[in-house]
Design an enzyme around this catalytic site. Structure first.
Site, PDB file in Angstrom:
ATOM      1  CE  LYS A  77      -3.922   1.922   2.633  1.00  0.00           C
ATOM      2  NZ  LYS A  77      -4.750   1.771   3.858  1.00  0.00           N
ATOM      3  CB  SER A 157      -8.125   3.511   2.633  1.00  0.00           C
ATOM      4  OG  SER A 157      -7.266   2.923   3.594  1.00  0.00           O
ATOM      5  CB  SER A 181      -8.494   0.883   5.673  1.00  0.00           C
ATOM      6  OG  SER A 181      -9.178   2.104   5.561  1.00  0.00           O
TER       7      SER A 181
END
Lengths: 492, 95
Positions: A77, A157, A181
């Site tokens: 990420k 996210s 997330s």
């Protein structure tokens, strides 16, 4: 089975038996990453770096002294700082930022032999539930509704992480979870996502969103892989004073252990009015599965559940407004000139932050401002204490809890976008877990009527990821989830 | 709490974020809606409850009091938009 169809557990065995090489596996994923470009999961691809690391893995594997994650290609990420590789948090304000240091969690992965395929998309500063607030544009979910080709969100996210793993464009990924997330995108993309206990993994080198809630975790094809990844990621770090001094247990050993006699709590407040009947039915199936495996279920009450989202949307923006004060146009990232220093700050932040980030920084500034601090922020901290107390009480009568992960399946890009609060409701089942600092996992458990994956969540006591993994593995065995998304980067 | 345009402008100034005048009304509406929504916490009785300021119950460990970092000026400056002679450059702040 093709190379990209293997789990970490399977690839590890084949690598050690020398049936495949780390280079072959890396090359297969570099190709898959290119094939999956239409999903826009990756922001940066680092194939050369992956191949260089694979070469070192192969040397160790040849000599028979391999590391736990040798040859495992991972998507990161773009919230984790990676030395020498651009790290933007999907924000315009960090465009061009190249960290001169490596986050502890990624350093742990590389030290354990894993290799980086690239950096993947997210909501800007991890603020969102659909990966649509990214300054680099949305990532698409590899799944489609039956008979409907409209692109769906991967959740967020950590949407780039989830999409990459689901599409077989990464063997595993890492994400962060502040209010859901990791778990919600895992549910939307039909993969496993584990949010460890707060303090299990170091937050050092992760672009901070809400420091009392943020936690890194793995996103994988199955529960065993999540355990293998967590083992490499976890541990105390002197650079993060909130990382726990506890030694990490052998997480993989928990996978496959019986849950006979275990007490599984079913929180009655998670039965929401207007919840889709298929989510309710999925939950009931999960309850039957754990009972069939010898566990008993216990009705429990988490009476403050209805206040968790409002509490979260005071605390998280407050912490974010403080953490994001560092983006000033002086030391790194974007600079928009101004006549005075004040103007330089205001212009840079005005143009550098997207709409959702700006909203949250302003809310956070307001609830921390003189005259409003007690009414909003202090009040939310007190309600947070009550939410945590609910969990403490409930865990006196159960060993783990079972709930749905999210109140819906993936939705289309464009839906729920004009109403922030409708978007916030995505995290109704996941946010309380962050507020209490507990571990939670999402396991793919079935398909919606439209053919989209749905996840079940297991919540555990603090630092009891082993029980979470045990229950999750039982659900995985019972669910036999083998559906494949509409888009995969090659033959599964 | 319904925020007016002037209040939003004041918060934006506190947060050092330039918000164009044309966007203030819409932003006031959006922020008011969120604040009104979080005010559901007013219904919770928190008398006698200590605020939760940290998740970890354990006292954080103390490390040895010694320098572990430093001497990396060039790395620190490497990402700066503007530098000169080993310093960050900002608009003039002294008269």
């Amino acid at each position: 089975m093709s190379l990209i169809g293997l789990t970490i557990g399977q690839a590890r065995d084949q690598l050690r038996r020398k049936a495949i090489t780390a280079r072959e596996l890396a090359e297969a994923y570099i190709k898959a990453m290119a094939v999956a470009r239409p999903l826009k999961a990756y922001l940066v691809e680092t194939p050369d770096r992956a191949l260089a690391a694979a070469k070192q893995s192969d040397a160790r594997l040849q000599k028979g002294n391999s590391l736990p994650l040798d040859g495992v290609p991972v998507a990161v990420k773009d919230l984790f700082c990676t030395e020498g590789v651009e790290t933007t948090a999907a924000s315009k304000i960090l465009a061009g930022f190249v960290p001169p240091y490596e986050s502890t969690v990624t350093a742990n992965l590389w030290r354990n032999g894993a290799l980086m395929l690239g950096k993947v998309n997210l909501d800007e500063f991890a603020m969102g539930s659909a990966t649509i607030t990214s300054a680099r544009g949305p990532t698409e979910n590899p799944w489609r509704r039956r008979g409907d080709n409209r692109p769906l969100v991967p959740g967020g996210s950590s949407g780039g992480s989830a999409a990459a793993v689901a599409a077989r464009a990464a063997l595993a990924a890492i994400g962060t979870d502040t209010g859901g997330s990791i778990r919600q995108p895992a549910s939307f993309c039909g993969i496993v996502g584990l949010k460890p206990t707060y303090g299990r993994c170091s937050r050092w080198g992760i672009v901070a969103f809400a420091s009392s809630l943020d936690q890194a975790g793995p996103m994988t094809r199955d529960v065993r892989d999540a355990a293998i990844m967590l083992q490499a990621m976890a541990g105390h770090d002197p650079k993060d004073a909130t990382s726990a001094l506890l030694p990490a247990p052998n997480f993989e050993a928990a996978v496959g252990q019986s849950i006979k006699g275990m007490r599984i709590g079913i929180p009655k407040e998670y039965r929401l009015d207007g919840m889709p009947t298929e989510i309710e039915a999925l939950w009931r199936r999960g309850i039957e599965w754990v009972k069939a495996a010898g566990a008993t279920t216990v009705d429990i009450s988490l009476k403050m559940t209805q206040y968790a989202l409002a509490t979260y949307y005071i605390i998280a923006p407050a912490e974010a407004s403080s953490n994001l004060a560092r983006y000033d146009g002086v030391r790194f990232g974007l600079r928009v000139p101004g006549e005075t220093l004040e103007e330089l700050y205001e212009n840079t932040r005005g143009q550098g932050f997207g709409a959702e980030v700006r909203r949250r920084v302003l809310i956070g500034t307001y609830v921390l401002s003189a005259g409003y601090y007690d009414a909003y922020y202090l009040k939310a901290q007190k309600v947070r204490a009550l939410i945590a107390r609910d969990f403490d009480e409930a865990f006196k009568s159960c060993d783990a809890m079972l709930t749905p992960t999210a109140p819906s399946a993936a939705f289309a890009i464009g839906e729920k976008m004009d109403d922030p609060i409708a978007m916030y409701l995505n995290d109704v089942f996941t946010v309380p877990v962050n507020l209490a600092g507990l571990p939670g996992i999402s396991v793919p458990a079935g398909l919606s009527a439209e053919g989209l994956p749905l996840g079940l969540q297991v919540i555990g006591k603090a630092f009891d990821e082993e029980t979470v993994l045990r229950v999750a593995a039982v659900l995985e065995d019972a669910a036999k989830f083998d559906a494949v998304p509409a888009f995969v980067a090659g033959a599964p | 709490m319904a925020l007016d345009k002037a209040t939003v402008a004041r918060i934006a100034a506190l947060a050092r974020i330039k918000v164009p005048d044309s966007e203030l009304d819409a932003l006031a509406g959006a922020l008011s809606k969120i604040l009104t929504w979080v005010e559901q916490l007013d219904a919770v009785d928190v008398s006698g409850v200590e605020p939760m300021v940290a998740v970890t119950h354990a006292r954080p460990p103390l490390r040895e009091d010694k320098v572990t970092d430093g001497g990396i000026r060039d790395e620190i400056l490497a990402n700066a938009p503007e530098t000169t002679d080993g310093f960050f450059v900002v608009p003039k702040v002294v008269e």
